[in-house]
Design a protein around this motif. Structure first.
Motif, mmCIF file in Angstrom:
data_model
loop_
_atom_site.group_PDB
_atom_site.id
_atom_site.type_symbol
_atom_site.label_atom_id
_atom_site.label_comp_id
_atom_site.label_asym_id
_atom_site.label_seq_id
_atom_site.Cartn_x
_atom_site.Cartn_y
_atom_site.Cartn_z
ATOM 1 N N THR A 111 16.937 41.254 42.020
ATOM 2 C CA THR A 111 16.876 42.641 42.464
ATOM 3 C C THR A 111 17.555 43.507 41.404
ATOM 4 O O THR A 111 18.049 42.998 40.401
ATOM 5 N N LEU A 112 17.573 44.806 41.630
ATOM 6 C CA LEU A 112 18.121 45.713 40.629
ATOM 7 C C LEU A 112 19.523 46.194 40.999
ATOM 8 O O LEU A 112 19.828 46.376 42.180
ATOM 9 N N GLN B 204 22.305 48.807 41.690
ATOM 10 C CA GLN B 204 22.245 50.066 42.437
ATOM 11 C C GLN B 204 21.198 50.051 43.548
ATOM 12 O O GLN B 204 20.947 51.079 44.163
ATOM 13 N N SER B 205 20.593 48.899 43.814
ATOM 14 C CA SER B 205 19.613 48.804 44.898
ATOM 15 C C SER B 205 20.304 48.704 46.248
ATOM 16 O O SER B 205 21.506 48.441 46.338
ATOM 17 N N HIS C 235 19.075 46.974 50.164
ATOM 18 C CA HIS C 235 17.990 46.311 50.877
ATOM 19 C C HIS C 235 18.310 45.965 52.325
ATOM 20 O O HIS C 235 17.482 45.342 52.990
ATOM 21 N N THR D 225 21.208 43.260 47.954
ATOM 22 C CA THR D 225 21.598 44.589 47.484
ATOM 23 C C THR D 225 22.415 44.488 46.206
ATOM 24 O O THR D 225 23.407 43.757 46.144
ATOM 25 N N TYR E 230 20.903 40.002 39.602
ATOM 26 C CA TYR E 230 20.718 41.451 39.514
ATOM 27 C C TYR E 230 20.463 41.867 38.071
ATOM 28 O O TYR E 230 21.207 41.496 37.166
ATOM 29 N N ALA F 45 18.347 48.444 36.166
ATOM 30 C CA ALA F 45 17.108 49.189 36.344
ATOM 31 C C ALA F 45 16.624 49.742 35.004
ATOM 32 O O ALA F 45 17.428 50.146 34.151
ATOM 33 N N MET G 83 12.220 45.281 44.135
ATOM 34 C CA MET G 83 12.773 46.571 43.741
ATOM 35 C C MET G 83 12.259 47.706 44.611
ATOM 36 O O MET G 83 11.197 47.608 45.227
ATOM 37 N N GLU G 84 13.036 48.778 44.676
ATOM 38 C CA GLU G 84 12.622 50.051 45.263
ATOM 39 C C GLU G 84 12.088 50.927 44.135
ATOM 40 O O GLU G 84 12.680 50.975 43.065
ATOM 41 N N GLN H 36 15.515 54.344 44.102
ATOM 42 C CA GLN H 36 16.708 53.760 44.712
ATOM 43 C C GLN H 36 17.380 54.821 45.581
ATOM 44 O O GLN H 36 18.093 55.684 45.092
ATOM 45 N N ASP I 57 10.225 47.207 48.017
ATOM 46 C CA ASP I 57 10.911 47.666 49.228
ATOM 47 C C ASP I 57 10.579 49.149 49.413
ATOM 48 O O ASP I 57 11.091 50.004 48.711
#
Length: 394
Positions: A133-134, A136-137, A139, A149, A167, A170, A189-190, A193, A223
């Motif tokens: 995941t990234l 600053q995400s 979830h 997260t 992680y 981004a 990822m979103e 964010q 997400d």
């Protein structure tokens, strides 16, 4: 109850997991709310992005009332028309494969994680289960989605967390490539964010990441819990990035105020979760799916989505036109906007806006987050901006 009576009851009987604003809301109409003392507020929160059709929406209330008179819940052991209709509306609108309905965004993300790991297990066996995941995400709040997260402040207290997450920074393909080893089954990822500060990802980065994942059979998970269902001016935000995910999660706006989430998979992943591998008691019940059908029928039209984009552009320009040195910039897409302010000034500005009759949210460390109902009128926007002029000019 008066505000003080209500506050006393809550503090006596509810766990104190939220620091609530010092007002008690009683009713609403469109993008306007009233508290128990009769004061009105322009709602730029939508219940944290949930009430996409605003308050007291006639069509939504009619659909829920009609369904409540029929049946509200029967479990997933039986077929129901509202769930089938909601599923068809989602899948056919996106060219995806199949959908699974849940209760919330965190649960939708849990389902997405489970689906990705089972896809890899079925195809490659054990040991290929890491999800990137990234930083600053955000979830979700379950033990697994907290670990997904990418913010250290959420990795506290609830040890041990679920393993198998890493992680990447981004918009940094070199970092993503370095983290994606032979044990990686998915990247999640979103597109924006939200909790991280309303930070849109770079389009070129998202497209390159999608291509990178596709070449390695690493599933690309999006997400859309906060960004989906018209919030950014398209049904899903990923559409504006020119990519198609393998799996997408959603919640918040899908029910227009009724709790519902969903995981939607591409044709290649649609049958990974077979009978007995995943489930939910309340997910996909007729009451919530009736709401989703109504929301989708309203939101998912070219005219409505165009209006969301136009209102978002209007609101962004109006905020910037205030010309206050306290406003460092405005980020976001559609009606998901973040006003960058000084971190030390933010709490005071949020409180002052509420005093002036405007409800807003926060995100990251220095951002005032705006998630108004998608049906907000230009008159309501103008009223909110007039209050902002007073607050940011003080």
């Amino acid at each position: 109850m008066t505000f003080q009576e209500l506050k006393t009851e809550e503090e006596t009987y509810l766990m104190h997991t939220y620091n609530r604003f010092q007002i008690a809301l009683e009713r609403g109409e469109g993008a306007t709310l009233w508290d128990v003392e009769g004061k009105s507020y322009i709602d730029l929160t939508s219940g944290i992005g949930v009430n996409c059709l605003g308050h007291n929406h006639e069509g939504l209330i009619h659909a829920l009332t009609e369904q409540a008179h029929k049946v509200m819940h029967v479990s997933n052991l039986y077929y129901t028309e509202p769930m089938a209709r909601a599923a068809k509306a989602l899948v056919t609108s996106c060219g995806m494969g199949k959908v699974f309905f849940s209760n919330s965004g965190a649960e939708a993300n849990e389902g997405m994680i489970k689906l990705a790991r089972k896809y890899s297990f079925d195809k490659y066996g054990e040991g290929r289960n890491k999800i990137i995941t990234l930083k600053q995400s955000f979830h979700g709040r379950t033990v697994t989605t907290l670990k997904a997260t990418g913010q250290d402040k959420f990795h506290q207290y609830f040890f041990p967390f679920t393993e198998g997450f890493d992680y990447a920074a981004a918009n940094d393909m070199d970092d993503l490539r370095a983290k994606a080893d032979a044990s990686t089954c998915a990247v999640m990822m979103e597109m924006i964010q939200g909790e991280g500060g309303v930070l849109p990802l770079d389009k070129a980065y998202v497209q390159e990441a999608r291509k990178f994942c596709g070449e390695r059979d690493i599933l690309f998970l999006v997400d859309e819990v906060q960004t989906g269902i018209g919030r950014t001016g398209s049904l899903f935000c990923y559409e504006q990035y020119g990519i198609s995910p393998d799996i997408v999660s959603m919640a918040k706006g899908l029910g227009g105020g009724v709790p519902i989430g969903a995981v939607m998979a591409s044709a290649a992943c649609a049958d990974v979760l077979g009978a007995g591998t995943h489930g939910t008691t309340f997910g996909g019940n007729p009451f919530c799916c009736a709401a989703a059908c109504t929301v989708l029928s309203v939101v998912n039209t070219p005219e409505f989505l165009k209006e969301v984009r136009e209102k978002g552009d209007y609101l962004r320009k109006a905020i910037l036109s205030i010309g206050s040195s306290k406003i460092k910039g405005v980020r976001g897409m559609g009606l998901m906007l973040g006003i960058a302010v000084g971190a030390d000034e933010r709490a005071g500005l949020v409180a002052n806006l509420m005093e002036h009759g405007v409800l807003v949210l926060t995100a990251g460390t220095d951002t005032i987050r705006l998630l108004p109902p998608l049906v907000i009128t230009y008159e309501e926007i103008d009223t909110a901006v007039s209050a902002m002029k007073e607050v940011f000019g003080e």
